[in-house]
Motif scaffolding. Structure first.
Motif, PDB file in Angstrom:
ATOM      1  N   ASP A  30      68.250   7.647   4.236  1.00  0.00           N
ATOM      2  CA  ASP A  30      68.895   8.848   4.781  1.00  0.00           C
ATOM      3  C   ASP A  30      70.389   8.629   4.953  1.00  0.00           C
ATOM      4  N   LEU A  31      71.057   9.598   5.556  1.00  0.00           N
ATOM      5  CA  LEU A  31      72.515   9.517   5.704  1.00  0.00           C
ATOM      6  C   LEU A  31      72.959   8.405   6.646  1.00  0.00           C
ATOM      7  N   ARG A  70      69.695  14.965   8.955  1.00  0.00           N
ATOM      8  CA  ARG A  70      70.347  13.806   8.339  1.00  0.00           C
ATOM      9  C   ARG A  70      69.329  12.750   7.938  1.00  0.00           C
ATOM     10  N   ASP A 130      66.565  16.366  13.146  1.00  0.00           N
ATOM     11  CA  ASP A 130      67.822  15.850  12.590  1.00  0.00           C
ATOM     12  C   ASP A 130      67.720  15.794  11.073  1.00  0.00           C
ATOM     13  N   THR A 187      75.259  19.097   4.662  1.00  0.00           N
ATOM     14  CA  THR A 187      74.420  19.401   5.824  1.00  0.00           C
ATOM     15  C   THR A 187      73.645  20.691   5.618  1.00  0.00           C
ATOM     16  N   ARG A 201      70.587  20.210   3.513  1.00  0.00           N
ATOM     17  CA  ARG A 201      69.501  19.526   4.225  1.00  0.00           C
ATOM     18  C   ARG A 201      68.788  20.492   5.177  1.00  0.00           C
ATOM     19  N   VAL A 202      69.556  21.321   5.828  1.00  0.00           N
ATOM     20  CA  VAL A 202      68.936  22.330   6.696  1.00  0.00           C
ATOM     21  C   VAL A 202      68.067  23.270   5.875  1.00  0.00           C
TER      22      VAL A 202
END
Length: 463
Positions: A314-315, A348, A346, A128, A131-132
């Protein structure tokens, strides 16, 4: 020869030496006046008279007071002022563009950090934090592109204001030169040279040519005709004017030419010399070219990133959509690079996987995104994103360096020409002091002659 004639001869000698003393004082007083040409009195012997079977001298007369000038040096100075006038704005504009592309940080640094974030995500596709970080670096890249474009636009606006100021100054100079043309003609109607008026006109002419790159020629009546890019600026006592109240299609100031007869038309594309021509070229061509290339880079970046992102998953297992908000038209692209609303909300939704069945451990699309860093793009002329950007930066740097060298060369030529001009026309205080003593002694001698003749006349009357 009568005693009266001797008195007259002495009086004329006093007048001649007084004129010489006044001219020398005028030179000394103007030794620091820019553009002043030293002046010299031309003495001539009066026509001798035939008396008592002999030709007897009648003394001295002042034929003229002339400026000591080298016409070749004056003409050379005019041309060099035009060259320097063109080179200075080009150098300033390119220096300002170069500042928008710092050696460290800026778009180049943001682009490197953006791809480094994708590298981190490829190493930890389910992370996470990674990704951020990708979203944050993408935002930073968009902000850096927008800031760089804003600096370039600000440079254009500064140049636009300078165009207006240059046009206003040209109008003032043209009017003043036209007025001096009329005064020179009126002053020289009696056959004498209007030395100081010519010096004033020459100084104004140098500034006008520096602003316009114009050419000047002196007519038979002593008046100056000035033309810039085929447009008459000054002709005798008539003069043209420039107006910048209208706008061009790109929103900047257009330069309208109004002839002495009142005819007006857009001359923005015609004025190509001197400061105003340089400002227009830098504003409409030089800076705009860099802005267009930056927009092309931003558009190619967004399109390639979005295309590759759409191929991944994506996730959540859903196919990837746009990573950046799609761009509309090319103009303004660099100011509009934004992370898509969904991905920004998001992280994700970042599509790092190539196979939905392999989520979350699949990193193949993240690797493909990272590979765009070294992929050649037809939209960028077969260059990679980094190569295209560094090509732009390198081109700006080379042009700025060339402009600086050209300006320094032109300034050196101008300085040397001014030195040559001063060696001929400049005031040498030591020389003027020597002449001051010479004319003072001549004046004293003439006064002695006058007293002697007066005493002789008194003796004659007493006899």
């Amino acid at each position: 020869m009568s005693i009266t004639a001797t008195l007259s001869l002495a009086a004329e000698a006093l007048k001649a030496q007084q004129v010489a003393l006044q001219t020398t004082g005028h030179n000394i007083a103007n030794s620091a006046t820019p553009g002043f040409s030293r002046q010299r009195v031309q003495f001539v012997s009066e026509t001798p008279a035939f008396e008592g079977g002999m030709l007897v001298g009648q003394g001295v007369n002042v034929a003229a007071i002339t400026r000591i000038v080298d016409r070749f040096a004056e003409a050379e100075l005019l041309g060099l002022h035009g060259n320097v006038g063109y080179s200075e704005p080009q150098n300033r504009a390119l220096a300002a563009i170069q500042e928008a592309f710092p050696l460290s940080g800026g778009v180049a640094g943001a682009l490197g950090e953006f791809f480094a974030a994708w590298s981190d995500l490829a190493n930890h596709p389910a992370g996470t934090a990674e990704r951020v970080a990708v979203v944050a670096k993408a935002r930073a890249l968009g902000e850096s592109l927008a800031q760089t474009r804003e600096v370039l636009i600000s440079s254009q606006l500064d140049l636009d204001q300078e165009v207006t100021a240059a046009a206003a100054r040209i109008n003032i100079l043209a009017a003043q030169i036209a007025e001096l043309n009329a005064r020179v003609t009126a002053s020289e109607a009696g056959g004498q040279t209007a030395n100081d008026l010519r010096d004033q006109r020459q100084t104004l002419l140098q500034e006008l040519i520096g602003l316009t790159g114009a050419t000047a020629r002196e007519e038979a009546d002593g008046q100056i005709t000035v033309e810039a890019s085929g447009l008459l600026l000054v002709g005798g006592a008539r003069y043209a004017s420039l107006d910048t109240s209208a706008a061009t299609s790109n929103g900047f100031r257009a330069v309208s030419y109004r002839s002495p007869e009142g005819t007006s038309f857009d001359a923005t594309a015609i004025l190509s010399g001197g400061t105003i021509g340089s400002l227009i070229d830098a504003r409409d061509v030089g800076v705009q070219d860099v802005i267009d290339r930056l927009d092309s880079f931003a558009q190619a970046l967004v399109e390639q990133i979005n295309t590759q992102h759409a191929l991944g998953y994506d996730l959540t297992g859903a196919s990837g959509g746009d990573f950046f908000e799609p761009l509309g038209t090319l103009p303004g692209a660099a100011a509009s690079v934004r992370v898509s609303v969904g991905v920004a909300a998001d992280p994700r939704l970042i599509a790092a996987a190539e196979d939905p069945a392999a989520v979350p451990g699949d990193n193949r699309n993240a690797l493909a995104m990272l590979g765009l860093r070294d992929s050649t793009l037809p939209a960028l002329g077969g260059l990679t994103l980094e190569d295209h950007f560094f090509s732009l930066v390198g081109d700006v740097g080379a042009r700025a360096e060339a402009a600086q060298a050209r300006l320094e060369f032109q300034q050196t030529l101008l300085a040397r020409a001014q030195e040559r001009r001063e060696s001929v026309s400049g005031v040498n205080i030591d020389e003027e002091m020597t002449k001051l003593i010479q004319f003072q002694r001549a004046f004293e001698a003439a006064s002695v002659l006058l007293r002697t003749a007066d005493e002789m006349y008194e003796v004659l009357i007493k006899l």
